[in-house]
Design a protein around this motif. Structure first.
Motif, PDB file in Angstrom:
ATOM      1  N   VAL A  59       0.808  -1.263  -0.075  1.00 31.86           N
ATOM      2  CA  VAL A  59       0.124   0.157   0.184  1.00 31.86           C
ATOM      3  C   VAL A  59       0.777   1.298   0.093  1.00 31.86           C
ATOM      4  O   VAL A  59       1.890   1.205   0.691  1.00 31.86           O
ATOM      5  CB  VAL A  59      -0.821   0.106   1.355  1.00 31.86           C
ATOM      6  CG1 VAL A  59      -1.683   1.341   1.103  1.00 31.86           C
ATOM      7  CG2 VAL A  59      -1.694  -1.325   1.299  1.00 31.86           C
ATOM      8  N   ASP A  60       0.407   2.362  -0.547  1.00 26.43           N
ATOM      9  CA  ASP A  60       1.222   3.515  -0.771  1.00 26.43           C
ATOM     10  C   ASP A  60       0.510   4.462   0.162  1.00 26.43           C
ATOM     11  O   ASP A  60      -0.749   4.875  -0.088  1.00 26.43           O
ATOM     12  CB  ASP A  60       1.306   4.155  -2.163  1.00 26.43           C
ATOM     13  CG  ASP A  60       1.871   5.472  -2.311  1.00 26.43           C
ATOM     14  OD1 ASP A  60       3.182   5.557  -2.137  1.00 26.43           O
ATOM     15  OD2 ASP A  60       1.405   6.567  -2.412  1.00 26.43           O
ATOM     16  N   ALA A  61       1.167   5.120   1.220  1.00 27.72           N
ATOM     17  CA  ALA A  61       0.825   5.951   2.027  1.00 27.72           C
ATOM     18  C   ALA A  61       1.317   7.234   1.828  1.00 27.72           C
ATOM     19  O   ALA A  61       2.541   7.368   1.752  1.00 27.72           O
ATOM     20  CB  ALA A  61       0.981   5.490   3.375  1.00 27.72           C
ATOM     21  N   THR A 103      -3.311   4.284  -0.910  1.00 28.10           N
ATOM     22  CA  THR A 103      -3.637   3.743  -2.217  1.00 28.10           C
ATOM     23  C   THR A 103      -3.209   2.275  -2.168  1.00 28.10           C
ATOM     24  O   THR A 103      -2.231   2.027  -2.012  1.00 28.10           O
ATOM     25  CB  THR A 103      -2.833   4.880  -3.247  1.00 28.10           C
ATOM     26  OG1 THR A 103      -3.261   6.118  -3.098  1.00 28.10           O
ATOM     27  CG2 THR A 103      -3.134   4.375  -4.557  1.00 28.10           C
ATOM     28  N   LEU A 104      -4.195   1.499  -2.849  1.00 29.94           N
ATOM     29  CA  LEU A 104      -3.981   0.064  -2.979  1.00 29.94           C
ATOM     30  C   LEU A 104      -4.277  -0.275  -4.389  1.00 29.94           C
ATOM     31  O   LEU A 104      -5.368  -0.333  -5.172  1.00 29.94           O
ATOM     32  CB  LEU A 104      -4.862  -0.589  -2.123  1.00 29.94           C
ATOM     33  CG  LEU A 104      -4.828  -2.381  -2.289  1.00 29.94           C
ATOM     34  CD1 LEU A 104      -3.415  -2.765  -1.791  1.00 29.94           C
ATOM     35  CD2 LEU A 104      -6.055  -2.839  -1.599  1.00 29.94           C
ATOM     36  N   PRO A 105      -3.149  -0.658  -5.132  1.00 33.10           N
ATOM     37  CA  PRO A 105      -3.177  -1.038  -6.586  1.00 33.10           C
ATOM     38  C   PRO A 105      -3.567  -2.414  -6.691  1.00 33.10           C
ATOM     39  O   PRO A 105      -2.707  -3.406  -6.191  1.00 33.10           O
ATOM     40  CB  PRO A 105      -2.093  -0.902  -7.184  1.00 33.10           C
ATOM     41  CG  PRO A 105      -0.829  -0.921  -6.138  1.00 33.10           C
ATOM     42  CD  PRO A 105      -1.748  -0.649  -4.830  1.00 33.10           C
ATOM     43  N   GLY A 140      -5.722   4.031 -11.730  1.00 34.67           N
ATOM     44  CA  GLY A 140      -5.240   5.211 -11.017  1.00 34.67           C
ATOM     45  C   GLY A 140      -5.335   6.660 -12.003  1.00 34.67           C
ATOM     46  O   GLY A 140      -4.710   7.546 -11.451  1.00 34.67           O
ATOM     47  N   ARG A 141      -5.872   6.582 -13.280  1.00 34.22           N
ATOM     48  CA  ARG A 141      -5.851   7.769 -14.110  1.00 34.22           C
ATOM     49  C   ARG A 141      -7.084   8.691 -13.682  1.00 34.22           C
ATOM     50  O   ARG A 141      -6.819   9.809 -13.720  1.00 34.22           O
ATOM     51  CB  ARG A 141      -5.881   7.459 -15.322  1.00 34.22           C
ATOM     52  CG  ARG A 141      -4.635   6.646 -16.066  1.00 34.22           C
ATOM     53  CD  ARG A 141      -4.856   6.690 -17.547  1.00 34.22           C
ATOM     54  NE  ARG A 141      -5.603   5.656 -18.043  1.00 34.22           N
ATOM     55  CZ  ARG A 141      -5.170   4.503 -18.168  1.00 34.22           C
ATOM     56  NH1 ARG A 141      -4.090   4.249 -17.809  1.00 34.22           N
ATOM     57  NH2 ARG A 141      -6.207   3.436 -18.407  1.00 34.22           N
ATOM     58  N   SER A 142      -7.972   8.156 -12.915  1.00 38.08           N
ATOM     59  CA  SER A 142      -9.097   8.645 -12.880  1.00 38.08           C
ATOM     60  C   SER A 142      -9.654   8.015 -11.436  1.00 38.08           C
ATOM     61  O   SER A 142      -9.567   6.819 -11.200  1.00 38.08           O
ATOM     62  CB  SER A 142     -10.200   9.014 -13.557  1.00 38.08           C
ATOM     63  OG  SER A 142     -10.686   7.698 -14.208  1.00 38.08           O
ATOM     64  N   ALA A 217     -13.422  -2.266 -10.132  1.00 39.44           N
ATOM     65  CA  ALA A 217     -12.394  -1.395  -9.814  1.00 39.44           C
ATOM     66  C   ALA A 217     -10.725  -1.948 -10.031  1.00 39.44           C
ATOM     67  O   ALA A 217     -10.741  -3.218  -9.825  1.00 39.44           O
ATOM     68  CB  ALA A 217     -12.153  -1.131  -7.946  1.00 39.44           C
ATOM     69  N   THR A 218     -10.093  -1.068 -10.322  1.00 40.24           N
ATOM     70  CA  THR A 218      -8.368  -1.740 -10.826  1.00 40.24           C
ATOM     71  C   THR A 218      -7.719  -1.374  -9.485  1.00 40.24           C
ATOM     72  O   THR A 218      -6.616  -1.657  -9.134  1.00 40.24           O
ATOM     73  CB  THR A 218      -7.931  -1.214 -11.821  1.00 40.24           C
ATOM     74  OG1 THR A 218      -7.953   0.459 -12.021  1.00 40.24           O
ATOM     75  CG2 THR A 218      -8.824  -1.804 -13.256  1.00 40.24           C
ATOM     76  N   ASP A 219      -8.174  -0.013  -8.672  1.00 42.70           N
ATOM     77  CA  ASP A 219      -7.453   0.400  -7.378  1.00 42.70           C
ATOM     78  C   ASP A 219      -8.332   0.869  -6.574  1.00 42.70           C
ATOM     79  O   ASP A 219      -9.420   1.451  -6.846  1.00 42.70           O
ATOM     80  CB  ASP A 219      -6.567   1.722  -8.114  1.00 42.70           C
ATOM     81  CG  ASP A 219      -5.518   1.168  -9.055  1.00 42.70           C
ATOM     82  OD1 ASP A 219      -4.405   1.158  -8.677  1.00 42.70           O
ATOM     83  OD2 ASP A 219      -5.968   1.246 -10.208  1.00 42.70           O
ATOM     84  N   ILE A 220      -8.021   1.090  -5.377  1.00 40.03           N
ATOM     85  CA  ILE A 220      -8.668   1.367  -4.273  1.00 40.03           C
ATOM     86  C   ILE A 220      -8.021   2.520  -3.589  1.00 40.03           C
ATOM     87  O   ILE A 220      -6.757   2.378  -3.206  1.00 40.03           O
ATOM     88  CB  ILE A 220      -9.170   0.317  -3.187  1.00 40.03           C
ATOM     89  CG1 ILE A 220      -9.925  -0.715  -3.822  1.00 40.03           C
ATOM     90  CG2 ILE A 220      -9.922   0.897  -1.871  1.00 40.03           C
ATOM     91  CD1 ILE A 220     -11.319  -0.217  -4.348  1.00 40.03           C
ATOM     92  N   ARG A 221      -8.484   3.621  -2.910  1.00 43.58           N
ATOM     93  CA  ARG A 221      -7.763   4.606  -2.130  1.00 43.58           C
ATOM     94  C   ARG A 221      -8.965   4.795  -1.022  1.00 43.58           C
ATOM     95  O   ARG A 221     -10.073   5.160  -1.167  1.00 43.58           O
ATOM     96  CB  ARG A 221      -7.944   5.751  -3.105  1.00 43.58           C
ATOM     97  CG  ARG A 221      -7.216   7.151  -2.360  1.00 43.58           C
ATOM     98  CD  ARG A 221      -6.861   8.109  -3.279  1.00 43.58           C
ATOM     99  NE  ARG A 221      -5.690   7.685  -4.089  1.00 43.58           N
ATOM    100  CZ  ARG A 221      -5.228   8.600  -5.099  1.00 43.58           C
ATOM    101  NH1 ARG A 221      -5.727   9.584  -5.608  1.00 43.58           N
ATOM    102  NH2 ARG A 221      -3.830   8.194  -5.603  1.00 43.58           N
ATOM    103  N   ILE A 222      -8.131   5.117   0.034  1.00 44.71           N
ATOM    104  CA  ILE A 222      -8.791   5.492   1.420  1.00 44.71           C
ATOM    105  C   ILE A 222      -8.206   6.666   1.848  1.00 44.71           C
ATOM    106  O   ILE A 222      -6.779   6.844   2.086  1.00 44.71           O
ATOM    107  CB  ILE A 222      -8.805   4.507   2.529  1.00 44.71           C
ATOM    108  CG1 ILE A 222      -9.439   3.009   1.913  1.00 44.71           C
ATOM    109  CG2 ILE A 222      -9.211   4.928   3.976  1.00 44.71           C
ATOM    110  CD1 ILE A 222      -9.252   1.952   2.911  1.00 44.71           C
TER     111      ILE A 222
END
Length: 575
Positions: A59-61, A103-105, A140-142, A217-222
């Motif tokens: 995960v990217d923080a 962000t979770l790809p 992640g583009r939109s 979904a391809t990516d999740i963001r919290i």
């Protein structure tokens, strides 16, 4: 939609379900029967395995205001969750109140069932609570919000608190609600978001493209909004003391869902490049089974449903082609039943389904249409037939006047064999017009004097220059330049300029006519009605009944005047 598992059972799933095997080896299905087919072989709707798509994914923080204050490749949130040995991620403290973003790809398209977030303590986070869950469908583009959580939705998100979409038009809007009371599990409080809860069309999910896109979904963001500036520095180890009740100490993140295979696959696997792809069935293809496989394009692609598996259908090419394309125009003309158009038909076949024979071939009805020798050559007689084409069903060739037979190989009743390839059969009572053209019917030297009475009767009279010659099967093809057309019945057939002159090999071998490259000749010959000139339509033919005299300039005025006098006038040209 109990089949999808929308509900509270998501909170008791193991932290590392079957997706753990996906990270290393292909997933396997243990059913004794292929889940995508009935026992009798009929296709049916099938689903890929339900997994935790977040397991093992870094995960990217990042912080919205502090560019360099990021924690890349955080794995404490998605590792094997052990409530007796927690590993927590906590937001770093700062002097501002910006947002922390996780962000979770996922690496591919998933149909998301739920997203759960477990905190590092049993107590609920204090006010103010404000976080958002977003998704991306394009890597992640939109981004698009799926859900907001807040103790005061009006203040934080300018919308009322609600847990159920009021109308179908609103069911793909992000709702806002107070997450409290939190659900409790061993190890900490849990915030769980179910993608279809409160959506009016959820019972008809398999028939709702709108909801199918909503959960894709391809990516999740919290996003944690406005985290308190009084937080202490975060830790990536199990804390020595119980973590503060600050709302940003997270021990586990799970994303439950299935590979998006559109009802055409029961398994996902890694391909040679490491990308997750569906193991497509029903003759579908693509990473999401979202197109029809090559040659199976007789109907448009559709997602499978429990009542209609919608397999892709092969083109009907009768075994004569393995390549086809889809035509929407043909599909609509067929009443939406078939739109496949075969390409590169083999075995001398043609047509949309390779169901016809090519020109020059006819159907052999003793063999099945799918037989590689179902089309046989027409075998039309080279002299008695016009061209080499025949009826594709009966095999009947197109015969010249007075010629009959399936292959045009015999004279019709009332006709007898002639001596000219232009008129192989003549009426028994007809005069020999061709024999009147000159005195010689077979090989031999031309007579000393040529009577040009025939010029006025029926002939083609040309001045030509021979440019070249080339062998073509039983014929010789001469390249000539027609310089003067003294007489012809069909001006459209014989014009000045470059032409091809065809001479049978058997006649040329004995010098009839005697043509030489580079010389100019006077050609006198008969015209075969309106059917054509030679091996194929619109060609000039010279044979032993054709005079070929080396040109002399003093002939020109006599030949020009001979075309304007009566047929009885005799003009002598001395060779």
């Amino acid at each position: 939609a109990s089949r999808w598992g929308w509900g509270l059972f998501i909170l008791i799933l193991p932290s590392a379900p079957a997706w753990s095997s996906f990270s290393h080896t292909p997933l396997s299905w243990t059913s004794p029967h292929d889940p995508c087919y009935h026992p009798d072989g009929r296709p049916r709707h099938c689903l890929s395995e339900f997994i935790n798509a977040a397991y093992g994914v870094p995960v990217d923080a990042s912080h919205s205001l502090r560019v360099h204050d990021t924690d890349g490749n955080v794995t404490t949130l998605t590792d094997l969750h052990n409530p007796n040995n927690l590993t927590c991620w906590m937001a770093h403290a700062g002097h501002d109140t910006g947002d922390w973003v996780l962000t979770l790809p996922l690496g591919r398209r998933f149909e998301i069932t739920y997203i759960s977030l477990q905190f590092c303590n049993q107590e609920e986070p204090p006010d103010p609570i404000s976080l958002s869950i977003l998704k991306s469908m394009d890597y992640g583009r939109s981004w698009r919000p799926m859900q907001h959580y807040s103790s005061d939705c009006v203040v934080h998100f300018q919308q009322p608190a609600q847990t159920i979409a009021q109308t179908r038009h609103q069911e793909t809007d992000a709702l806002c609600s107070d997450p409290r009371p939190f659900q409790k599990q061993k190890g900490g409080a849990v915030l769980a978001f179910s993608a279809l809860d409160g959506r009016p069309s959820s019972p008809d999910f398999d028939y709702s493209p709108t909801l199918q896109d909503w959960v894709t979904a391809t990516d999740i963001r919290i996003v944690f909004h406005q985290i308190s500036k009084n937080l202490k520095a975060g830790s990536f180890e199990r804390p020595k003391e119980a973590p503060r009740n600050d709302g940003a100490a997270i021990s586990d993140l799970q994303v439950g869902g299935r590979c998006k295979c559109n009802g055409h696959a029961s398994r996902c696997r890694r391909d040679d490049t490491g990308r997750a792809v569906c193991v497509c069935e029903h003759h579908t293809a693509g990473p999401d089974c979202d197109v029809c496989a090559d040659f199976y394009v007789d109907r448009p692609w559709h997602r499978a449903t429990p009542t209609h598996p919608n397999p892709c259908v092969a083109c009907e090419c009768n075994g004569h082609s393995n390549k086809c394309r889809f035509s929407m125009e043909v599909f609509l003309q067929s009443g939406r039943k078939s739109g496949g158009v075969c390409q590169k038909c083999r075995h001398n076949t043609a047509g949309r389904h390779c169901q016809y024979c090519q020109n020059g071939y006819t159907r052999d009805h003793s063999k099945a249409l799918s037989h590689r020798k179902a089309c046989q050559p027409c075998q039309c007689h080279p002299v008695g037939a016009v061209g080499r084409w025949c009826n594709q069903t009966s095999g009947q060739c197109l015969c010249r006047d007075g010629v009959t037979g399936l292959r045009c190989n015999r004279c019709a009743p009332g006709y007898k064999q002639g001596k000219s390839p232009l008129r192989p059969c003549i009426r028994k009572s007809a005069k020999k017009d061709v024999e009147r053209l000159h005195r010689q019917q077979h090989c031999g030297p031309p007579s000393e004097t040529i009577e040009l009475t025939a010029v006025c009767v029926c002939l083609v009279v040309l001045k030509v220059q021979v440019k070249g010659m080339e062998r073509s099967g039983p014929w010789w093809q001469f390249s000539i330049s027609v310089q003067v057309v003294f007489r012809t019945r069909s001006p459209s057939r014989v014009r000045r300029g470059p032409q091809s002159l065809w001479v049978p090999n058997r006649d040329l071998a004995c010098g009839c006519p005697a043509l030489h490259v580079g010389r100019t000749f006077l050609l006198i010959g008969a015209e075969d009605g309106e059917r054509g000139w030679g091996p194929e339509e619109s060609r000039l033919v010279a044979d032993r009944s054709t005079l070929a005299l080396q040109w002399r300039e003093h002939w020109s005025p006599k030949l020009r005047s001979s075309t304007r006098v009566s047929a009885a006038k005799r003009v002598l040209v001395h060779v």
